[in-house]
Design a protein around this motif. Structure first.
Motif, PDB file in Angstrom:
ATOM      1  N   PRO A  36       0.870  -1.111  -0.068  1.00 38.85           N
ATOM      2  CA  PRO A  36      -0.038   0.073   0.057  1.00 38.85           C
ATOM      3  C   PRO A  36       0.713   1.117   0.017  1.00 38.85           C
ATOM      4  O   PRO A  36       2.027   1.350   0.458  1.00 38.85           O
ATOM      5  CB  PRO A  36      -0.747  -0.138   1.320  1.00 38.85           C
ATOM      6  N   GLY A  37       0.303   2.504  -0.491  1.00 40.43           N
ATOM      7  CA  GLY A  37       1.178   3.636  -0.538  1.00 40.43           C
ATOM      8  C   GLY A  37       1.909   3.804  -1.699  1.00 40.43           C
ATOM      9  O   GLY A  37       2.282   4.931  -1.985  1.00 40.43           O
ATOM     10  N   ARG A  38       2.012   2.647  -2.471  1.00 34.22           N
ATOM     11  CA  ARG A  38       2.741   2.925  -3.712  1.00 34.22           C
ATOM     12  C   ARG A  38       2.008   3.628  -4.951  1.00 34.22           C
ATOM     13  O   ARG A  38       0.937   3.126  -5.171  1.00 34.22           O
ATOM     14  CB  ARG A  38       3.331   1.390  -4.367  1.00 34.22           C
ATOM     15  N   LYS A  39       2.663   4.607  -5.684  1.00 33.47           N
ATOM     16  CA  LYS A  39       1.919   5.468  -6.465  1.00 33.47           C
ATOM     17  C   LYS A  39       2.233   4.801  -7.961  1.00 33.47           C
ATOM     18  O   LYS A  39       3.451   4.598  -8.017  1.00 33.47           O
ATOM     19  CB  LYS A  39       2.120   7.024  -6.499  1.00 33.47           C
ATOM     20  N   PRO A  40       1.532   4.603  -8.673  1.00 34.11           N
ATOM     21  CA  PRO A  40       1.691   4.034 -10.177  1.00 34.11           C
ATOM     22  C   PRO A  40       2.689   4.872 -10.664  1.00 34.11           C
ATOM     23  O   PRO A  40       2.752   6.129 -10.633  1.00 34.11           O
ATOM     24  CB  PRO A  40       0.347   3.974 -10.943  1.00 34.11           C
ATOM     25  N   ILE A  41       3.606   4.010 -11.551  1.00 29.85           N
ATOM     26  CA  ILE A  41       5.224   5.026 -12.055  1.00 29.85           C
ATOM     27  C   ILE A  41       4.452   5.645 -13.446  1.00 29.85           C
ATOM     28  O   ILE A  41       3.656   4.961 -13.873  1.00 29.85           O
ATOM     29  CB  ILE A  41       6.059   4.174 -12.404  1.00 29.85           C
ATOM     30  N   GLN A  42       4.619   6.726 -13.452  1.00 32.83           N
ATOM     31  CA  GLN A  42       4.163   7.404 -14.902  1.00 32.83           C
ATOM     32  C   GLN A  42       5.025   7.186 -15.915  1.00 32.83           C
ATOM     33  O   GLN A  42       6.150   7.683 -15.739  1.00 32.83           O
ATOM     34  CB  GLN A  42       3.868   9.001 -14.554  1.00 32.83           C
ATOM     35  N   THR A  43       4.547   6.516 -17.184  1.00 30.05           N
ATOM     36  CA  THR A  43       5.587   6.341 -17.978  1.00 30.05           C
ATOM     37  C   THR A  43       5.341   7.181 -19.272  1.00 30.05           C
ATOM     38  O   THR A  43       4.062   7.176 -19.655  1.00 30.05           O
ATOM     39  CB  THR A  43       5.518   4.941 -18.530  1.00 30.05           C
ATOM     40  N   MET A  80       6.658   0.475 -26.823  1.00 32.73           N
ATOM     41  CA  MET A  80       6.589   1.865 -26.209  1.00 32.73           C
ATOM     42  C   MET A  80       5.230   1.958 -25.792  1.00 32.73           C
ATOM     43  O   MET A  80       5.087   2.554 -24.781  1.00 32.73           O
ATOM     44  CB  MET A  80       6.885   3.263 -27.197  1.00 32.73           C
ATOM     45  N   GLU A  81       4.167   1.970 -26.676  1.00 35.41           N
ATOM     46  CA  GLU A  81       2.684   1.967 -26.531  1.00 35.41           C
ATOM     47  C   GLU A  81       2.351   1.310 -24.967  1.00 35.41           C
ATOM     48  O   GLU A  81       1.587   1.493 -24.345  1.00 35.41           O
ATOM     49  CB  GLU A  81       1.853   1.500 -27.537  1.00 35.41           C
ATOM     50  N   THR A  82       2.866  -0.214 -25.058  1.00 40.63           N
ATOM     51  CA  THR A  82       2.459  -0.968 -24.094  1.00 40.63           C
ATOM     52  C   THR A  82       2.906  -0.576 -22.715  1.00 40.63           C
ATOM     53  O   THR A  82       2.354  -0.413 -21.863  1.00 40.63           O
ATOM     54  CB  THR A  82       3.040  -2.372 -24.165  1.00 40.63           C
ATOM     55  N   MET A  83       4.276   0.018 -22.859  1.00 41.12           N
ATOM     56  CA  MET A  83       4.907   0.544 -21.547  1.00 41.12           C
ATOM     57  C   MET A  83       4.066   1.770 -20.990  1.00 41.12           C
ATOM     58  O   MET A  83       3.916   1.952 -19.707  1.00 41.12           O
ATOM     59  CB  MET A  83       6.245   0.969 -21.862  1.00 41.12           C
ATOM     60  N   VAL A  84       3.854   2.592 -21.997  1.00 42.66           N
ATOM     61  CA  VAL A  84       3.149   3.901 -21.390  1.00 42.66           C
ATOM     62  C   VAL A  84       1.648   3.506 -20.886  1.00 42.66           C
ATOM     63  O   VAL A  84       1.014   4.098 -19.996  1.00 42.66           O
ATOM     64  CB  VAL A  84       2.901   4.815 -22.798  1.00 42.66           C
ATOM     65  N   ARG A  85       1.062   2.394 -21.613  1.00 44.67           N
ATOM     66  CA  ARG A  85      -0.371   2.200 -21.379  1.00 44.67           C
ATOM     67  C   ARG A  85      -0.508   1.255 -19.814  1.00 44.67           C
ATOM     68  O   ARG A  85      -1.391   1.717 -19.129  1.00 44.67           O
ATOM     69  CB  ARG A  85      -1.023   1.223 -22.069  1.00 44.67           C
ATOM     70  N   THR A  86       0.538   0.748 -19.496  1.00 45.97           N
ATOM     71  CA  THR A  86       0.442  -0.274 -18.527  1.00 45.97           C
ATOM     72  C   THR A  86       1.447  -0.528 -17.494  1.00 45.97           C
ATOM     73  O   THR A  86       2.707  -0.296 -17.958  1.00 45.97           O
ATOM     74  CB  THR A  86      -0.216  -1.664 -18.669  1.00 45.97           C
ATOM     75  N   ASN A  87       1.188  -0.739 -16.096  1.00 46.70           N
ATOM     76  CA  ASN A  87       2.452  -1.149 -15.073  1.00 46.70           C
ATOM     77  C   ASN A  87       2.266  -2.319 -14.685  1.00 46.70           C
ATOM     78  O   ASN A  87       3.058  -2.895 -14.031  1.00 46.70           O
ATOM     79  CB  ASN A  87       2.373  -0.158 -13.965  1.00 46.70           C
ATOM     80  N   ASP A  88       1.199  -3.237 -15.492  1.00 43.82           N
ATOM     81  CA  ASP A  88       1.001  -4.625 -15.104  1.00 43.82           C
ATOM     82  C   ASP A  88       2.059  -5.392 -15.582  1.00 43.82           C
ATOM     83  O   ASP A  88       1.906  -5.702 -16.798  1.00 43.82           O
ATOM     84  CB  ASP A  88      -0.320  -4.955 -15.215  1.00 43.82           C
ATOM     85  N   GLU A 121       0.571  -8.378 -17.856  1.00 42.05           N
ATOM     86  CA  GLU A 121      -0.070  -8.204 -19.094  1.00 42.05           C
ATOM     87  C   GLU A 121       1.382  -7.839 -20.203  1.00 42.05           C
ATOM     88  O   GLU A 121       1.114  -8.138 -21.205  1.00 42.05           O
ATOM     89  CB  GLU A 121      -1.067  -6.777 -18.843  1.00 42.05           C
ATOM     90  N   ILE A 122       2.318  -7.023 -19.537  1.00 41.93           N
ATOM     91  CA  ILE A 122       3.610  -6.935 -20.118  1.00 41.93           C
ATOM     92  C   ILE A 122       4.040  -8.062 -20.746  1.00 41.93           C
ATOM     93  O   ILE A 122       4.440  -8.324 -22.193  1.00 41.93           O
ATOM     94  CB  ILE A 122       4.427  -5.986 -19.470  1.00 41.93           C
ATOM     95  N   ALA A 123       4.169  -9.045 -19.911  1.00 44.54           N
ATOM     96  CA  ALA A 123       4.646 -10.497 -20.434  1.00 44.54           C
ATOM     97  C   ALA A 123       4.013 -11.078 -21.492  1.00 44.54           C
ATOM     98  O   ALA A 123       4.512 -11.793 -22.386  1.00 44.54           O
ATOM     99  CB  ALA A 123       4.872 -11.117 -19.215  1.00 44.54           C
ATOM    100  N   GLU A 124       2.522 -10.942 -21.202  1.00 43.91           N
ATOM    101  CA  GLU A 124       1.743 -11.652 -22.198  1.00 43.91           C
ATOM    102  C   GLU A 124       2.069 -10.819 -23.760  1.00 43.91           C
ATOM    103  O   GLU A 124       2.103 -11.375 -24.805  1.00 43.91           O
ATOM    104  CB  GLU A 124       0.220 -11.336 -22.211  1.00 43.91           C
ATOM    105  N   VAL A 125       2.152  -9.497 -24.034  1.00 47.80           N
ATOM    106  CA  VAL A 125       2.549  -8.870 -25.191  1.00 47.80           C
ATOM    107  C   VAL A 125       3.883  -9.258 -25.587  1.00 47.80           C
ATOM    108  O   VAL A 125       4.370  -9.446 -26.535  1.00 47.80           O
ATOM    109  CB  VAL A 125       2.581  -7.366 -24.840  1.00 47.80           C
ATOM    110  N   ASP A 126       4.812  -9.499 -24.475  1.00 47.15           N
ATOM    111  CA  ASP A 126       6.306  -9.886 -24.862  1.00 47.15           C
ATOM    112  C   ASP A 126       6.313 -11.047 -25.577  1.00 47.15           C
ATOM    113  O   ASP A 126       6.977 -11.484 -26.788  1.00 47.15           O
ATOM    114  CB  ASP A 126       6.884  -9.868 -23.797  1.00 47.15           C
ATOM    115  N   LEU A 127       5.460 -11.927 -25.225  1.00 50.89           N
ATOM    116  CA  LEU A 127       5.433 -13.196 -25.513  1.00 50.89           C
ATOM    117  C   LEU A 127       4.925 -13.425 -27.035  1.00 50.89           C
ATOM    118  O   LEU A 127       5.352 -13.982 -27.936  1.00 50.89           O
ATOM    119  CB  LEU A 127       4.503 -14.344 -24.783  1.00 50.89           C
TER     120      LEU A 127
END
Length: 702
Positions: free
Chosen positions: A453-460, A611-619, A622-628
């Motif tokens: 808790p308390g972690r703010k999502p990183i803005q990319t 680049m679009e994936t990194m900007v869109r999500t911190n999950d 989800e990133i691993a699925e796109v990478d695959l």
């Protein structure tokens, strides 16, 4: 199909012979009829379409044309070499057919004036179309052989093409193989599964893969064979998990003792997340069963795997056992050591660090403490698996970023105890579900899917070179707030092949933009000595420097809560998982953090998607699925595990649903008939036995 035919050498098939057999074996690894039958086409062509020569366009790849040869000649080229050139014409125009070698067997077939069908790749040079090494047959033969409009196209190599080993050679050899079979393929899937899923027979599927009569028949054949392949992968993994729990006894950790309770209630510096609590319970339950634990712990960057690892190590101590944690790099081992020491200090736990840089006197002391049992926990790198490192009683081995270690390296840890220690493998690289089910399907899996808790999502943000002035202004404003900044480069020194901003040039530029004495810069890269890296890291951690310029050595494990900005130069040169790991170096404090992806203006389609994936999500998952999807399983697994999933027909990216279905049916079958001893499952059991005997692919886990 009978076993003796399957093991027959392909040299006895029509059109192959001993010389071609040697080349095919060298190029494709195909030696037997069975190898050839499972050499599936990579695509299919509609052979009902015929082009006229005046319809040809440079954009066309492979074409089929009806015409006739009008002339043939041998043309010298190079030193003492000749090529065969034939003029080929239809009613609309003329083109050239060219053979650079291996054409002597063809000359008697090339009869001028006789109607022929050619098929192959087009080339365009000097305003003339040509076709190198085409498939060629008489129109009469072509009509006889055209059993359907779909023709299989097999993977090939330049050497095969040059030796005249064409698609047609494979088709004729396969026709011969199928014609020799006097019985169908053995059914290895249980009848109840075939009926429930309405799968075609094995024989029908095998014939249709090579000689489909219709697209619908081909689809049914692919469905049957993809399911079968993934079903047996899952059977192997689930069986191994069951056997492991039955046969490999483990130490019983049945005590949650004073050390654990005191630490948990009095010294835990923060409340665990629900996900962390769930994972600790899963591990505690595993280690109390009397079977060896073999568990994979997945957690995204910053999810808190380290505190879970420490709690498990304290459990080991409460039960009278030692534990160790092995990391792939000295930086990561040092990071774990300093973090765990800080956490464990109030509890009075004895933790030491062993790496390649550890001095001889310290090593000796560590060895003695391990043997007399006074050392509770050992953190280290590959140094832990040296023969000289012996434990009094190792009960728990934790491997961090385990995909970076080879099979032999990991197995050496297990051999340091008479009874194999419990094993916890951790990764901060989220693994796509399909890959986890296929690579780690014999492990129990725990996932920390919740951030503290308390972690703010990183803005990319994704920025081009034109925004560099704004970037430096932003960096100055963050430093003015007391924050620190990472700037990461893909290279250390300028490469002649790659037009990249390298680290050293970057240091020069940043030194001008952020001059002494107002600013100070640290430099860390892979070619520095460990002591130099540690010195620079320490300066940054102690806030003596505001900017850390680095290569990807800081990708994993560096924890500086005050660092709030990650600038990644030439971000298009990094893979998605690496970008995500780098981003995870910031966002570890309470302040808002930023990741800025700097790229050139010209980006490939894949780079744009990253680049679009990194900007869109911190999950991370989800990133691993796109990478695959972008890179495929081979690249994601890395060199240590390449070849582990040598799938013949299934595709982990495209066939996710089939994989999940195969897992469900494999699990259900083993629940109803654990030993596959029922008569109706005998062929399934025999096939599984052959697979597990022939391909011991799964021993890299434990």
């Amino acid at each position: 199909m009978q076993a003796d035919l399957l093991q027959l050498s392909i040299e006895f098939l029509k059109g192959v012979g001993p010389q071609r057999t040697v080349v095919i074996r060298q190029e494709l690894g195909i030696a037997t009829v069975q190898d050839l039958l499972y050499f599936f086409p990579n695509r299919y062509l509609d052979r009902t379409r015929y082009y006229k020569i005046n319809e040809l366009q440079q954009s066309l790849a492979e074409v089929q044309i009806i015409g006739q040869i009008t002339s043939i000649k041998e043309v010298p080229f190079g030193k003492n070499r000749k090529r065969l050139v034939a003029s080929f014409a239809d009613a609309t125009g003329v083109m050239e057919l060219v053979w650079f070698q291996g054409y002597k067997y063809l000359i008697e077939k090339l009869i001028p004036g006789k109607p022929m069908v050619i098929f192959g790749r087009l080339q365009y040079f000097n305003n003339t179309y040509s076709m190198p090494h085409p498939e060629i047959e008489s129109l009469e033969e072509h009509k006889i052989g055209l059993k359907s409009g779909l023709q299989a196209v097999y993977p090939s190599t330049e050497k095969l093409n040059n030796r005249g080993i064409s698609n047609r050679i494979f088709s004729k050899a396969l026709e011969h193989a199928f014609s020799m079979a006097n019985q169908p393929f053995e059914e290895n899937l249980p009848l109840e599964i075939r009926k429930e899923l309405r799968l075609v027979s094995k024989s029908e599927a095998m014939v249709a893969m090579h000689f489909p009569k219709s697209p619908d028949q081909l689809t049914k054949a692919e469905s049957r064979l993809k399911f079968e392949e993934l079903f047996f992968v899952q059977l192997q993994l689930i069986t191994k998990n069951i056997v492991q729990k039955q046969r490999i006894k483990g130490y019983v950790f049945n005590s949650v003792g004073e050390n654990f309770n005191t630490f948990y209630h009095n010294h835990l510096p923060f409340e665990l997340t629900n996900a962390q609590k769930r994972v600790v319970k899963e591990i505690r339950k595993d280690m109390a069963t009397g079977a060896q634990m073999n568990r994979l712990l997945q957690g995204d960057v910053g999810s808190g795997k380290t505190i879970v690892a420490l709690l498990c190590m304290i459990l080991a101590k409460d039960n009278g056992f030692q534990s160790c944690l092995m990391a792939p790099t000295e930086i990561l081992a040092n990071q774990h050591f300093s973090g765990l020491t800080e956490l464990a200090k109030p509890a009075g736990l004895n933790i030491r660090l062993l790496t390649g840089s550890t001095k001889k006197a310290q090593r000796q002391e560590i060895h003695e403490m391990l043997l007399d049992g006074s050392l509770d926990m050992l953190i280290g790198t590959h140094a832990l698996i040296e023969d000289t490192v012996q434990f009094k009683q190792l009960g728990l081995a934790i491997i961090d970023e385990q995909h970076r270690f080879g099979v032999a390296q990991r197995s050496k840890l297990w051999q340091k105890s008479v009874v194999p220690p419990h094993v916890l493998v951790m990764t901060a690289t989220p693994i796509p579900r399909t890959l986890a089910m296929s690579l780690y399907g014999d492990l129990d899996v725990s996932v920390i899917d919740e951030l503290p808790p308390g972690r703010k999502p990183i803005q990319t943000l994704h920025k081009f070179e034109s925004a560099r002035g704004n970037l430096y202004h932003f960096m100055r404003s963050e430093i003015a707030k007391g924050r620190q900044i990472y700037v990461v480069y893909p290279l250390i020194r300028e490469s002649e092949k790659l037009d990249l901003k390298d680290l050293m040039e970057g240091v020069d530029t940043l030194s001008r933009e952020f001059p002494l004495p107002d600013y100070a810069i640290s430099i860390v890269h892979g070619q520095m000595k460990p002591a130099e890296k540690d010195f620079e890291m320490k300066r940054f951690i102690e806030k003596q420097t505001q900017i850390m310029v680095a290569t990807t050595v800081i990708e994993v494990g560096v924890n500086v809560p005050n660092a709030s900005v990650m600038v990644i130069e030439n971000a298009e040169r990094f893979g998605l998982s690496q970008l995500h790991q780098l981003r995870g170096r910031v966002g570890r404090g309470a302040e808002q953090s930023f990741c800025i992806l700097m790229t050139g203006n010209k980006l490939s389609k894949e780079a744009k998607k990253r680049m679009e994936t990194m900007v869109r999500t911190n999950d991370g998952f989800e990133i691993a699925e796109v990478d695959l999807e972008l890179r495929g399983p081979g690249d994601l697994m890395g060199t240590q595990q390449s070849g582990v999933l040598a799938l013949k027909i299934a595709d982990l990216v495209k066939d996710k649903a089939v994989l999940q279905q195969a897992r469900v049916f494999a699990t259900r079958l083993l629940q109803t008939d654990p030993g596959l001893v029922l008569p109706e499952h005998e062929s399934t059991r025999q096939h599984l036995g052959r697979l597990m005997q022939d391909k011991n692919l799964w021993n890299f886990i434990s």
